[in-house]
Design an enzyme around this catalytic site. Structure first.
Site, mmCIF file in Angstrom:
data_model
loop_
_atom_site.group_PDB
_atom_site.id
_atom_site.type_symbol
_atom_site.label_atom_id
_atom_site.label_comp_id
_atom_site.label_asym_id
_atom_site.label_seq_id
_atom_site.Cartn_x
_atom_site.Cartn_y
_atom_site.Cartn_z
ATOM 1 N N ASP A 1 0.843 -1.201 0.000
ATOM 2 C CA ASP A 1 0.000 0.000 0.000
ATOM 3 C C ASP A 1 0.882 1.256 0.000
ATOM 4 O O ASP A 1 0.372 2.378 -0.062
ATOM 5 C CB ASP A 1 -1.019 -0.011 1.151
ATOM 6 C CG ASP A 1 -0.383 0.014 2.519
ATOM 7 O OD1 ASP A 1 0.854 -0.099 2.622
ATOM 8 O OD2 ASP A 1 -1.132 0.143 3.509
ATOM 9 N N SER A 2 2.210 1.055 0.027
ATOM 10 C CA SER A 2 3.136 2.169 -0.219
ATOM 11 C C SER A 2 2.860 2.758 -1.608
ATOM 12 O O SER A 2 3.313 3.858 -1.924
ATOM 13 C CB SER A 2 4.592 1.694 -0.125
ATOM 14 O OG SER A 2 4.808 0.540 -0.915
ATOM 15 N N ASP B 1 -1.389 -6.149 -0.716
ATOM 16 C CA ASP B 1 -1.398 -5.539 0.618
ATOM 17 C C ASP B 1 -2.799 -4.995 0.895
ATOM 18 O O ASP B 1 -3.309 -4.169 0.129
ATOM 19 C CB ASP B 1 -0.383 -4.387 0.614
ATOM 20 C CG ASP B 1 0.182 -4.092 1.981
ATOM 21 O OD1 ASP B 1 -0.156 -4.805 2.946
ATOM 22 O OD2 ASP B 1 0.979 -3.136 2.077
ATOM 23 N N LYS C 1 -1.271 -9.482 2.501
ATOM 24 C CA LYS C 1 -0.559 -9.052 3.704
ATOM 25 C C LYS C 1 -1.440 -8.073 4.435
ATOM 26 O O LYS C 1 -2.163 -7.305 3.806
ATOM 27 C CB LYS C 1 0.770 -8.381 3.334
ATOM 28 C CG LYS C 1 1.506 -7.782 4.530
ATOM 29 C CD LYS C 1 2.876 -7.277 4.163
ATOM 30 C CE LYS C 1 2.898 -5.858 3.662
ATOM 31 N NZ LYS C 1 2.338 -4.847 4.582
ATOM 32 N N GLU D 1 -1.567 -5.510 8.248
ATOM 33 C CA GLU D 1 -0.806 -4.981 9.382
ATOM 34 C C GLU D 1 -1.528 -5.215 10.707
ATOM 35 O O GLU D 1 -2.754 -5.147 10.773
ATOM 36 C CB GLU D 1 -0.604 -3.465 9.192
ATOM 37 C CG GLU D 1 0.243 -3.112 7.989
ATOM 38 C CD GLU D 1 0.434 -1.611 7.806
ATOM 39 O OE1 GLU D 1 0.093 -0.834 8.732
ATOM 40 O OE2 GLU D 1 0.924 -1.214 6.740
ATOM 41 N N GLU E 1 8.954 -4.636 10.655
ATOM 42 C CA GLU E 1 9.381 -3.324 10.141
ATOM 43 C C GLU E 1 9.915 -2.445 11.275
ATOM 44 O O GLU E 1 9.243 -2.254 12.305
ATOM 45 C CB GLU E 1 8.204 -2.627 9.427
ATOM 46 C CG GLU E 1 8.594 -1.245 8.903
ATOM 47 C CD GLU E 1 7.669 -0.666 7.845
ATOM 48 O OE1 GLU E 1 6.739 -1.371 7.378
ATOM 49 O OE2 GLU E 1 7.880 0.502 7.485
HETATM 50 O O1 KIV Z 1 3.508 -1.120 1.637
HETATM 51 C C1 KIV Z 1 4.651 -1.618 1.560
HETATM 52 O O2 KIV Z 1 5.390 -1.390 0.608
HETATM 53 C C2 KIV Z 1 5.073 -2.484 2.648
HETATM 54 C C3 KIV Z 1 6.490 -2.982 2.645
HETATM 55 C C4 KIV Z 1 7.464 -1.924 2.775
HETATM 56 C C5 KIV Z 1 6.686 -4.083 3.626
HETATM 57 O O3 KIV Z 1 4.295 -2.783 3.496
#
Ligand code: KIV
Length: 265
Positions: A44-45, A83, A113, A115, A182
């Site tokens: 989600d970056s 994510d 993934k 969090e 992280e």
């Molecule tokens: O959103 C992302 O890119 C991440 C990674 C940096 C682990 O969660």
């Protein structure tokens, strides 16, 4: 179906380090897949790196699905992980399963993934029970940035370290197949890595993890912004790109592009 499966990722623990990189588009994914990166994460970056948001909080399911589709089209080797964006799994268990399922059914990912630890453990268990592989993510969890008061190293005091250790164990018990750690101290990451039987993948968590992840744009140096100290820049694409663009502008303005060879007769 990609060659790398969640089983293969699990089997790498204590055998060979796991590599994971982010991608949000087709062309970068073709390169990562060709280079045989184990895991491609549509993080989600995306929100900050590709869409220009201030943080990851505004990212929507529709945006994640759109970009995951583009990545999945490029990949036949690496494991593709989507994510789950902020509030796509926290609100309600049914909604969490439904949204996780969209990454698999619509977008072509193999796993998701998300969090958090204890606070989302029922959602993790439910998604795993629905047959969807889940990667956990603890330590600095950017979706909690408002609550954490920014992006700081986590687990430096006893209370925080104990919570992170407990979360790692709870997530393992709930069935996650691996765990992103992280921005936590290296020794804490080592303790977790020894404690759990699933692979840990670190970002700013030192060298004792079972694997490492970076944001691809950061390692390529696409932006000239100051990076956190855990980012190793393997290239300076900001400089290279600007140089190329400058030459293009000059060539057009001087009428030296296109040449005869670059034109149709
Ligand atoms: O959103 C992302 O890119 C991440 C990674 C940096 C682990 O969660």
């Amino acid at each position: 179906m990609a060659i790398i499966t969640v089983t293969k990722i699990r089997e790498k623990k204590n055998i060979k380090k796991i590599t994971m990189l982010t991608a949000y588009d087709y062309q970068i994914s073709v390169i990562l897949n060709e280079m045989k990166v184990d895991i491609i994460l549509i993080g989600d970056s995306l929100g900050m790196v590709a869409l220009g948001y201030k943080n990851t909080l505004p990212v929507t399911m529709e945006e994640m699905i759109h970009h995951t589709k583009a990545v999945a089209r490029a990949v036949n080797y690496s494991l593709v992980i989507g994510d789950m964006p902020f509030l796509s799994y926290q609100v309600d268990t049914k909604e969490a399963i439904f949204n996780a399922g969209r990454f698999i059914k619509e977008a072509g990912a193999t796993a998701v993934k998300l969090e958090g630890g204890e606070e989302v453990i029922d959602k993790v268990r439910a998604i795993v029970n629905a047959g969807i592989p889940v990667m956990g993510h603890i330590g600095l969890t950017p979706q909690y940035c408002c609550q954490m008061g920014g992006y700081k190293v986590q687990g430096r005091n006893d209370q925080e370290a104990k919570k992170i250790l407990k979360d790692a164990q709870l997530l393992e018990k709930a069935g996650v197949f691996s765990l992103v750690l992280e921005c936590i101290p290296s020794l804490l990451a080592m303790e977790i890595t020894k404690l759990v039987s699933i692979p840990t993948i670190g970002i700013g968590a030192g060298k004792h993890c079972d694997g490492q992840v970076l944001v691809t744009n950061d390692l390529l140096g696409i932006s000239n912004k100051k990076m956190p100290k855990f980012v190793r820049k393997y290239a300076n694409l900001d400089k290279i790109t600007k140089k190329a663009i400058k030459r293009f502008i000059r060539d057009v303005e001087m009428n030296s592009f296109p040449s005869e060879e670059e034109s149709y007769q």
